[in-house]
Write an enzyme that holds these catalytic residues in place. Structure first.
Site, mmCIF file in Angstrom:
data_model
loop_
_atom_site.group_PDB
_atom_site.id
_atom_site.type_symbol
_atom_site.label_atom_id
_atom_site.label_comp_id
_atom_site.label_asym_id
_atom_site.label_seq_id
_atom_site.Cartn_x
_atom_site.Cartn_y
_atom_site.Cartn_z
ATOM 1 N N THR A 391 -36.691 -11.918 -0.054
ATOM 2 C CA THR A 391 -37.891 -11.509 -0.729
ATOM 3 C C THR A 391 -38.713 -12.771 -0.748
ATOM 4 O OG1 THR A 391 -36.647 -9.887 -1.985
ATOM 5 C CG2 THR A 391 -38.640 -10.714 -3.044
ATOM 6 N N THR A 409 -41.420 -7.858 -0.884
ATOM 7 C CA THR A 409 -40.166 -7.854 -0.126
ATOM 8 C C THR A 409 -40.103 -6.705 0.867
ATOM 9 O OG1 THR A 409 -37.760 -7.891 -0.418
ATOM 10 C CG2 THR A 409 -38.967 -6.395 -1.825
ATOM 11 N N ILE A 410 -39.214 -6.885 1.859
ATOM 12 C CA ILE A 410 -38.763 -5.743 2.666
ATOM 13 C C ILE A 410 -37.246 -5.588 2.466
ATOM 14 C CG2 ILE A 410 -40.566 -5.404 4.395
ATOM 15 C CD1 ILE A 410 -39.265 -7.492 6.170
ATOM 16 N N ASN A 411 -36.755 -6.134 1.372
ATOM 17 C CA ASN A 411 -35.352 -6.127 0.949
ATOM 18 C C ASN A 411 -34.557 -7.180 1.711
ATOM 19 O OD1 ASN A 411 -33.257 -5.482 -0.689
ATOM 20 N ND2 ASN A 411 -32.594 -3.681 0.453
ATOM 21 N N SER A 462 -35.731 -2.381 -8.894
ATOM 22 C CA SER A 462 -35.854 -3.720 -8.318
ATOM 23 C C SER A 462 -35.379 -4.764 -9.320
ATOM 24 C CB SER A 462 -37.324 -3.973 -7.979
ATOM 25 O OG SER A 462 -37.518 -5.312 -7.574
ATOM 26 N N SER A 463 -35.139 -5.955 -8.821
ATOM 27 C CA SER A 463 -34.863 -7.104 -9.702
ATOM 28 C C SER A 463 -36.021 -8.098 -9.679
ATOM 29 C CB SER A 463 -33.593 -7.825 -9.248
ATOM 30 O OG SER A 463 -32.486 -6.978 -9.347
HETATM 31 N N1 GLY Z 1 -34.963 -5.570 -2.822
HETATM 32 C C1 GLY Z 1 -34.601 -6.445 -3.856
HETATM 33 C C2 GLY Z 1 -35.257 -6.088 -5.150
HETATM 34 O O1 GLY Z 1 -36.282 -5.448 -5.168
HETATM 35 O O2 GLY Z 1 -34.734 -6.411 -6.179
#
Ligand code: GLY
Length: 579
Positions: A391, A409-411, A462-463
């Site tokens: 991210t 992000t795209i993960n 998400s985090s």
């Molecule tokens: N893809 C990681 C997050 O959104 O936490």
């Protein structure tokens, strides 16, 4: 060097029993200026604004915008599009994210949620086999892994609400970088080498990231992206809806139809970013604003800070067994709650008021003793009050009271590895952030519950924790990080390093990090903590697992009219530039 003994009493033997007797420390009164002299890690300094991103080319074009009179949101949108070109492993237009904007003049802090959504045809068991077992390959490396991208709409919304540039102007630097190319640095080459296996399944991905004969780009080669340049130009000419309703949308849908993906024309046309109220809490006299659901980041950073606020963390000292023990205990309780309660608040009730209340924190604090509580003995709590691995984060402030904290992000690094043929950008694999099956961990080992099951149109949990800390009503600390499950704890530690330990922003960002996420029951550490400290933690019942670096917290601190930038040394391309 500042005489720290002026601010911190000498370390003394404090038992946890004593500590739990409410020793609320008063707000720290460190001055960045005062603590800079003689420091090992020095931040960038400036008196007219600051940019901190994970790629020097993005920092440069964003700094140029500020220098030309643009505001922090203009610069943030320019950086967001530039990172999509210069750092394709995480910078993106095929993914999504969150942007916090704090406007000192109106005293307003808002969050733009441009997280991806599940397509309309998505369903709860789509990542399970006929026996009900989770099939991770499907949620990570196929066209089913992609959520409906939000980045273009989100950045455009930020610009429309707060910016002064047109979308076409904001896209100019990114188009130039994609068209003319840029000289690739070592990190870029290594990233592509490591991910080659994922790209090999898809012709368009190989064509974008490798030379015509299939060989790899070398350090110093020029990397050009004509398809991406054409896509960005279409958006510049026709507006953000082009991505969702024009030729770009057509290319995405064609890609989906060729490979059994779910995203349709209607999904794209229906995508909308949402303005949300950030999660809010206080910590030692500071106001903490961080991303609210569908991110878990804001709720849990406030929850952990509430638990920790009653302990004299500063007196214990950075990296002490006492402070690390308490942080681990706070972290595991927060992540246990995350597994049960967090999800998209447009679909499920989340007990946000309870999770972020000082009262609930006191209940959790009462469970913390001198020895580690095994995770097996910790279950999600009862916060009650319901309210109706790559991210990238950047922080930007101008000298007019506007601050931006953005994580998108795209993960995974390079997302699903699938490039949209003809459009030149990678698709995210964000669907893996849903619970494929309640109780089964995602790629980051995070357990999710019913609240985060797949549902059509829903945003996956998400985090990401873009965070803005205000002090005395002024923007003070702007931070956030990549790092999957480690995002929340990385951001927590930048805050604590500044507020509790009085570090300057570069030291706060550079200091070694730890992490606990309830399951697995271990404190993950970076290198750099004392073996003696780790032994003391083991004696208290903690398992220690030293692993690779965590996060990349590009951060800014503002004090006395000065702007201090901390670029995270964990990324070789990180760059903070002031003006
Ligand atoms: N893809 C990681 C997050 O959104 O936490």
């Amino acid at each position: 060097m500042t005489d720290r003994s002026l601010s911190f009493p000498a370390p003394r033997a404090l038992t946890i029993a004593l500590l739990s007797a409410s020793l609320l420390a008063s707000p720290a009164a460190f001055s960045q200026q005062a603590i800079l002299e003689g420091e090992r890690f020095h931040p960038q300094e400036s008196s007219h604004g600051m940019v901190a991103t994970s790629h020097f080319l993005a920092s440069e074009v964003a700094r140029d915008v500020l220098a030309a009179g643009g505001n922090a949101v203009d610069a943030a949108v320019v950086a967001g599009f530039a990172l999509a070109v210069t750092q394709p492993r995480s910078g993106n237009i095929g993914g999504g994210g969150f942007m916090l904007i704090s406007d000192e003049q109106s005293d307003e802090v808002i969050a733009i949620d441009y997280r991806e959504t599940a397509p309309a045809a998505a369903f709860e068991t789509m990542f399970q086999d006929e026996n009900g077992e989770a099939v991770t390959e499907r949620s990570r490396f196929t066209h089913l892994a992609a959520g409906v991208p939000g980045t273009v709409a989100g950045l455009a919304m930020a610009l429309e609400k707060y910016g002064t540039l047109s979308l076409a102007e904001a896209l100019e630097p990114a188009i130039r970088l994609a068209e003319e190319g840029f000289v690739v640095p070592p990190r870029f080459v290594k990233g592509l080498q490591d991910t080659r296996g994922r790209f090999e399944a898809w012709d368009a991905s190989m064509a974008k990231f490798f030379k015509e004969d299939g060989s790899a780009y070398q350090v110093g080669d020029l990397f050009q992206q004509p398809d991406l340049a054409a896509t960005l130009k279409r958006i510049a000419e026709e507006g953000a809806r082009e991505f969702y309703e024009g030729e770009t949308a057509r290319l995405i849908v064609a890609e989906m139809e060729r490979h059994d993906g779910l995203i349709t024309q209607e999904d794209l046309a229906g995508y909308q970013p949402v303005i949300r109220e950030p999660s809010h809490g206080t910590y030692r006299g500071h106001d903490i604003y961080a991303m609210s659901p569908p991110s878990s980041g804001g709720a849990h950073i406030v929850q952990m800070l509430n638990i920790l606020e009653e302990y004299p963390i500063g007196e214990m000292g950075f990296g002490s067994a006492d402070s690390m023990h308490l942080m681990a205990e706070a972290m595991k309780r927060a992540y246990a709650d995350r597994s049960e309660f967090l999800g998209d608040t447009d679909f499920v009730d989340v007990p946000l008021a309870g999770l972020t209340s000082k009262g609930y924190a006191a209940e959790l604090r009462a469970q913390i003793g001198e020895q580690a509580t095994p995770s097996a003995e910790i279950a999600p709590g009862n916060p009650v009050d319901y309210e109706s691995n790559e991210t990238t984060h950047f922080s930007i402030v101008d000298d007019n009271g506007l601050a931006v904290s953005n994580t998108y992000t795209i993960n995974f690094s390079y997302g699903s590895g699938i490039v949209v043929d003809g459009a030149g950008f990678l698709l995210n694999n964000e669907m893996d952030d849903f619970s494929a099956k309640p109780g089964v961990p995602n790629a980051y080992g995070l357990i999710g519950g019913e609240a985060n099951k797949v549902e059509p149109g829903k945003r996956m949990l998400s985090s990401m924790t873009p965070t803005i800390v205000k002090r005395d009503g002024k923007n003070y600390l702007i931070t956030g990080s990549p790092g999957g499950s480690r995002i929340i704890t990385t951001t927590l530690q930048v805050l604590m390093n500044v507020i509790d330990h009085g570090m300057n922003i570069q030291s706060a960002v550079s200091a070694p990090r730890m992490h606990h996420q309830w399951l697995p029951d271990e404190i993950r550490t970076e290198a750099g903590f004392s073996p003696d400290t780790l032994e003391l933690l083991r004696e208290r019942g903690h398992t220690i697992s030293q692993q690779s670096a965590m996060g990349a917290a590009q951060s800014i601190l503002i004090e006395d009219g000065m702007y201090y930038g901390g670029a995270d040394p964990r990324r070789s391309t990180s760059s903070a530039i002031g003006l």
